[in-house]
Design a protein around this motif. Structure first.
Motif, PDB file in Angstrom:
ATOM      1  N   ILE A 130       7.089 -10.558   2.778  1.00  0.00           N
ATOM      2  CA  ILE A 130       7.264 -10.394   4.222  1.00  0.00           C
ATOM      3  C   ILE A 130       6.361  -9.287   4.759  1.00  0.00           C
ATOM      4  N   ILE A 131       6.267  -8.181   4.025  1.00  0.00           N
ATOM      5  CA  ILE A 131       5.568  -6.987   4.539  1.00  0.00           C
ATOM      6  C   ILE A 131       4.171  -6.824   3.943  1.00  0.00           C
ATOM      7  N   HIS A 132       3.717  -7.820   3.185  1.00  0.00           N
ATOM      8  CA  HIS A 132       2.447  -7.681   2.458  1.00  0.00           C
ATOM      9  C   HIS A 132       1.271  -7.326   3.364  1.00  0.00           C
ATOM     10  N   GLN A 139       5.604  -0.835   5.898  1.00  0.00           N
ATOM     11  CA  GLN A 139       6.046  -1.088   4.530  1.00  0.00           C
ATOM     12  C   GLN A 139       6.950   0.045   4.044  1.00  0.00           C
ATOM     13  N   THR A 140       6.571   1.268   4.400  1.00  0.00           N
ATOM     14  CA  THR A 140       7.363   2.435   4.006  1.00  0.00           C
ATOM     15  C   THR A 140       8.730   2.417   4.664  1.00  0.00           C
ATOM     16  N   VAL A 141       8.776   2.054   5.941  1.00  0.00           N
ATOM     17  CA  VAL A 141      10.048   1.984   6.672  1.00  0.00           C
ATOM     18  C   VAL A 141      10.976   0.955   6.029  1.00  0.00           C
ATOM     19  N   GLU A 160      -1.374  -0.638  -7.751  1.00  0.00           N
ATOM     20  CA  GLU A 160      -1.154   0.768  -8.046  1.00  0.00           C
ATOM     21  C   GLU A 160      -1.524   1.676  -6.874  1.00  0.00           C
ATOM     22  N   ALA A 161      -2.704   1.454  -6.271  1.00  0.00           N
ATOM     23  CA  ALA A 161      -3.147   2.314  -5.171  1.00  0.00           C
ATOM     24  C   ALA A 161      -2.193   2.217  -3.982  1.00  0.00           C
ATOM     25  N   LYS A 162      -1.721   1.006  -3.703  1.00  0.00           N
ATOM     26  CA  LYS A 162      -0.791   0.809  -2.586  1.00  0.00           C
ATOM     27  C   LYS A 162       0.546   1.484  -2.882  1.00  0.00           C
ATOM     28  N   ALA A 168       3.754   8.260  -1.232  1.00  0.00           N
ATOM     29  CA  ALA A 168       3.391   9.501  -0.538  1.00  0.00           C
ATOM     30  C   ALA A 168       3.952   9.508   0.881  1.00  0.00           C
ATOM     31  N   ARG A 169       3.855   8.375   1.581  1.00  0.00           N
ATOM     32  CA  ARG A 169       4.408   8.283   2.931  1.00  0.00           C
ATOM     33  C   ARG A 169       5.933   8.437   2.906  1.00  0.00           C
ATOM     34  N   LEU A 170       6.550   7.856   1.882  1.00  0.00           N
ATOM     35  CA  LEU A 170       8.002   7.931   1.769  1.00  0.00           C
ATOM     36  C   LEU A 170       8.450   9.375   1.529  1.00  0.00           C
ATOM     37  N   ALA A 171       7.697  10.081   0.673  1.00  0.00           N
ATOM     38  CA  ALA A 171       8.042  11.464   0.353  1.00  0.00           C
ATOM     39  C   ALA A 171       7.938  12.373   1.572  1.00  0.00           C
TER      40      ALA A 171
END
Length: 338
Positions: A130-132, A139-141, A160-162, A168-171
């Motif tokens: 869905i969020i690809h 995606q983080t939300v 891996e990079a994604k 990082a965004r989640l943190a």
């Protein structure tokens, strides 16, 4: 029933899940369904299994269930959560508009949207699909709104990079604003609306033809392939390409499989074996030397769908190259036909 009877009834050994199953099975269908609709998916799955396996409780067991329920109900608060509008109204009256808005923004993290709530019923690969194509922040939300185990499974669906970017965004995420949740809600609404639209069934004819030919003896297979090459050369080439895939490795003789595995690095085998058919996995493990098996085990089992597909494609490619020069035979089932 006296208190001593309840204590004695409580001594009957039933697991908590079995007690819940027995209690639900004693209710009317409508009442039981209402309770089950309010349960988290993981608990509901466990309960369904218990209900299927549970035999009819005897009197002592059922008294134990009722006693446990009576004790638990007395221990729970009678306060029920109100609707979101009522909660916000109460906050505004108690705190004032500005402070109430700040608190409401923090509460938005938990989401009242029925579309966001539906995510917990989907598997990780579906959510990732869905969020690809969405922005990494969306995606983080989505991942932030999920229960931690499901969130980790969704994260592993990405490269891996994604994964690192999303993590990082989640943190650094401090709150989920109503605007972000509204955008997510709109995205999910589009997806669930699309599910309701009638679509034609997609058939992969060349895959079906390849699977059919794989079930035939070599003489019949060759005759049909020659006919297809004459009639539709492009289709024949595609079908031949599909006739040997990762699943067909199970048709190889143990000797040929061992020769193939000797050419493959643990970094390729580990993801390829993740989620493989049980019989194929058993065959592969039987042909692996101890030191290579230890190296594969050390790499763990957390691989994305893309990593698994890439590793399997590499193994198939190497197997076809080895078969082309006569090092191995891809299908031992057809050897005795000659």
């Amino acid at each position: 029933m006296s208190s001593s009877d309840m204590v004695n009834a409580g001594s009957v050994a039933l697991s908590s899940t079995e007690q819940a199953a027995a209690l639900l099975m004693s209710l009317d269908k409508e009442d039981a369904a209402a309770v089950m609709r309010a349960m988290p998916p993981r608990d509901l799955h466990q309960l369904a299994v218990a209900m299927t396996a549970l035999s009819t409780p005897n009197n002592a067991e059922f008294l134990s269930v009722l006693h446990r329920f009576h004790v638990d109900v007395r221990g729970f608060s009678g306060v029920r959560p109100g609707a979101s509008d009522a909660v916000r109204g109460l906050l505004e009256e108690a705190l004032g508009d500005e402070r109430a808005k700040l608190v409401s923004d923090r509460l938005a993290f938990h989401g009242e949207s029925k579309h966001i709530a539906k995510l917990k019923w989907l598997d990780a690969s579906t959510i990732a699909g869905i969020i690809h194509r969405e922005h990494p922040q969306i995606q983080t939300v989505v991942i932030a709104c999920l229960e931690s185990r499901l969130a980790s499974e969704v994260l592993l669906q990405f490269e891996e990079a994604k994964r690192v970017d999303i993590l990082a965004r989640l943190a650094s995420l401090k709150s989920l604003t109503p605007a972000a949740l509204l955008e997510l809600d709109w995205l999910l609404e589009q997806y669930f609306n699309d599910l309701g639209r009638p679509v034609g069934r997609v058939l992969k004819g060349r895959n079906m033809a390849a699977n059919l030919l794989n079930e035939l003896d070599v003489g019949t297979e060759s005759a049909l392939l020659n006919g297809l090459r004459s009639a539709q050369p492009e289709s024949a080439a595609s079908v031949e390409e599909l006739m040997f895939g990762f699943a067909q490795i199970s048709n190889m003789a143990a000797r040929d499989m061992s020769i193939l595995l000797a050419q493959l690095a643990p970094e390729v085998l580990a993801p390829a074996m993740r989620g493989a058919d049980a019989e194929l996995r058993k065959q592969l493990l039987a042909c692996l030397p101890g030191e290579k098996l230890a190296a594969i085990t050390a790499l763990g089992s957390r691989f994305s769908a893309a990593e698994i597909a890439s590793a399997r494609a590499e193994i198939v490619s190497i197997a076809k190259q080895m078969a082309a020069v006569g090092e191995i035979i891809l299908d031992a089932r057809k050897i005795d036909v000659f």
